[in-house]
Design an enzyme around this catalytic site. Sequence first.
Site, PDB file in Angstrom:
ATOM      1  N   ASN A  11      51.038 -20.295  74.803  1.00  0.00           N
ATOM      2  CA  ASN A  11      51.750 -20.685  73.368  1.00  0.00           C
ATOM      3  C   ASN A  11      52.861 -19.265  72.892  1.00  0.00           C
ATOM      4  OD1 ASN A  11      53.219 -20.889  71.723  1.00  0.00           O
ATOM      5  ND2 ASN A  11      52.243 -22.637  70.570  1.00  0.00           N
ATOM      6  N   ARG A  94      54.505 -22.680  76.971  1.00  0.00           N
ATOM      7  CA  ARG A  94      55.450 -23.468  75.846  1.00  0.00           C
ATOM      8  C   ARG A  94      56.567 -22.570  75.638  1.00  0.00           C
ATOM      9  NH1 ARG A  94      55.216 -23.365  69.470  1.00  0.00           N
ATOM     10  NH2 ARG A  94      56.084 -25.801  69.021  1.00  0.00           N
ATOM     11  N   HIS A 183      59.205 -30.038  68.852  1.00  0.00           N
ATOM     12  CA  HIS A 183      57.813 -31.075  68.590  1.00  0.00           C
ATOM     13  C   HIS A 183      57.444 -31.978  69.270  1.00  0.00           C
ATOM     14  CE1 HIS A 183      57.127 -29.592  63.746  1.00  0.00           C
ATOM     15  NE2 HIS A 183      56.380 -28.815  64.832  1.00  0.00           N
ATOM     16  N   ARG A 244      59.859 -24.219  54.934  1.00  0.00           N
ATOM     17  CA  ARG A 244      61.914 -24.950  54.907  1.00  0.00           C
ATOM     18  C   ARG A 244      61.478 -26.043  54.169  1.00  0.00           C
ATOM     19  NH1 ARG A 244      60.623 -25.565  61.177  1.00  0.00           N
ATOM     20  NH2 ARG A 244      59.407 -23.462  61.339  1.00  0.00           N
ATOM     21  N   GLU A 387      49.116 -30.699  71.848  1.00  0.00           N
ATOM     22  CA  GLU A 387      50.196 -30.304  72.675  1.00  0.00           C
ATOM     23  C   GLU A 387      49.652 -29.377  74.124  1.00  0.00           C
ATOM     24  OE1 GLU A 387      51.219 -29.047  68.509  1.00  0.00           O
ATOM     25  OE2 GLU A 387      53.396 -29.275  69.893  1.00  0.00           O
TER      26      GLU A 387
END
Length: 402
Positions: A11, A94, A183, A244, A387
């Site tokens: 990743n 990823r 996601h 965010r 993940e």
Amino acid sequence: MTSPTRVLVLNSGSSSLKYQLLDMRDSSRLAAGLVERIGERTSRLKHTCLTSGETREQNGPMHDHEAALKAVAAELSRDGVGLDSPELAAIGHRVVHGGEFFTEPTVVDDTVLLEIERLIPVAPLHNPANLTGIRTAQALRPDLPQVAVFDTAFHTTMPESAARYAIDPRIADRHRIRRYGFHGTSHAYVSRETARLLGKDPSEVNVIVLHLGNGASASAVEGGRCVDTSMGLTPLEGLVMGTRSGDLDPAVIFHLERVGGMSMDEIDTLLNKRSGLYGLCGDNDMREIRRRVEEGDEQARLAFDIYIHRLKKYIGAYYAVLGRVDAVTFTAGVGENAAAVREAAVAGLEGLGLAVDAGLNAVRGDEARLISPASARVAVAVVPTDEELEIATQTYALVGRE
Ligand code: AMP
């Protein structure tokens, strides 16, 4: 000769590289680690050999991702599981943005690289770093399949009614503006694990997944297929997140530019990095916010309430989108750990068949579990996301059959 069974998951961020090495015979983890501050003088590699439990750290400049991956390769070699091993079946990467094109994990070739590159305008922060990771790994093991697993892929099943914004489709298509969602690897894994927890096949269950980490997103999953998700063209839309804003009237941006005198770059930074929980109360860590709420801090209380209000709105919205809901599942850092968030998000939703059992909700653990009372019409669950395992599983499924 037996087939190789190991998968390295990478990743790559703009200045970081996270990795795990798994053995897909039993999905066990052999090693994991993280390189931070790549390109700076203070780069740091933290590596853990998971078979021995030994952790090692390397400090010192790593100029680029190639240097970082070489350092990782050296650490893996020290543990006897080097990248030159014939037992390595593939490297799974990823990739944040796969646009509409990539609906599944894909073995990387030149065309795939070109397409990931073409998506840079819609993922300027992530796709360049992901590409660097792939190219670096290719240079190190050119003979090995490199597989791209896209964050957006799980959401490509969304109907047009959910994926399109209400703007002129010609303008939208010209600039590839649509709701992609992110996601996805986590939503795919967690919705499937929720079905397993309920003892059902994924095709039989409708799940609302709430991935609440520093970034946060909700999804509506109908019979294993995503039908709506809260992030959009970028990961800015939707829930209140660590830094965010999530949803806001787009006119706020015009207003900040015209009346507030801010530049587009300043507004971008404000909404992505200085908003959400952090913008509201100066903290983006839910542990700290809860501590302040317990002490009677009003600013932290308001931040928490805004966070929960938005979460509730999405639960209600996705309830309506799905029509029938079998489970609401919490996952990621906040979702897995913050009992107060789970309790508050579901409070008052008894009319929808949703409730949390206080005793079950308070139990900590890293196993998938139900936290709703046995009598509840809709299951409420906590499912730790994974993940890396999902990327490894998808990668191995693609290259491991021989
Ligand atoms: P993630 O992005 O999934 O790694 O989640 C990171 C976030 O999880 C942190 O910013 C914290 O807000 C939150 N978190 C982690 N542990 C806890 C905890 N024990 N209680 C509340 N929030 C937590």
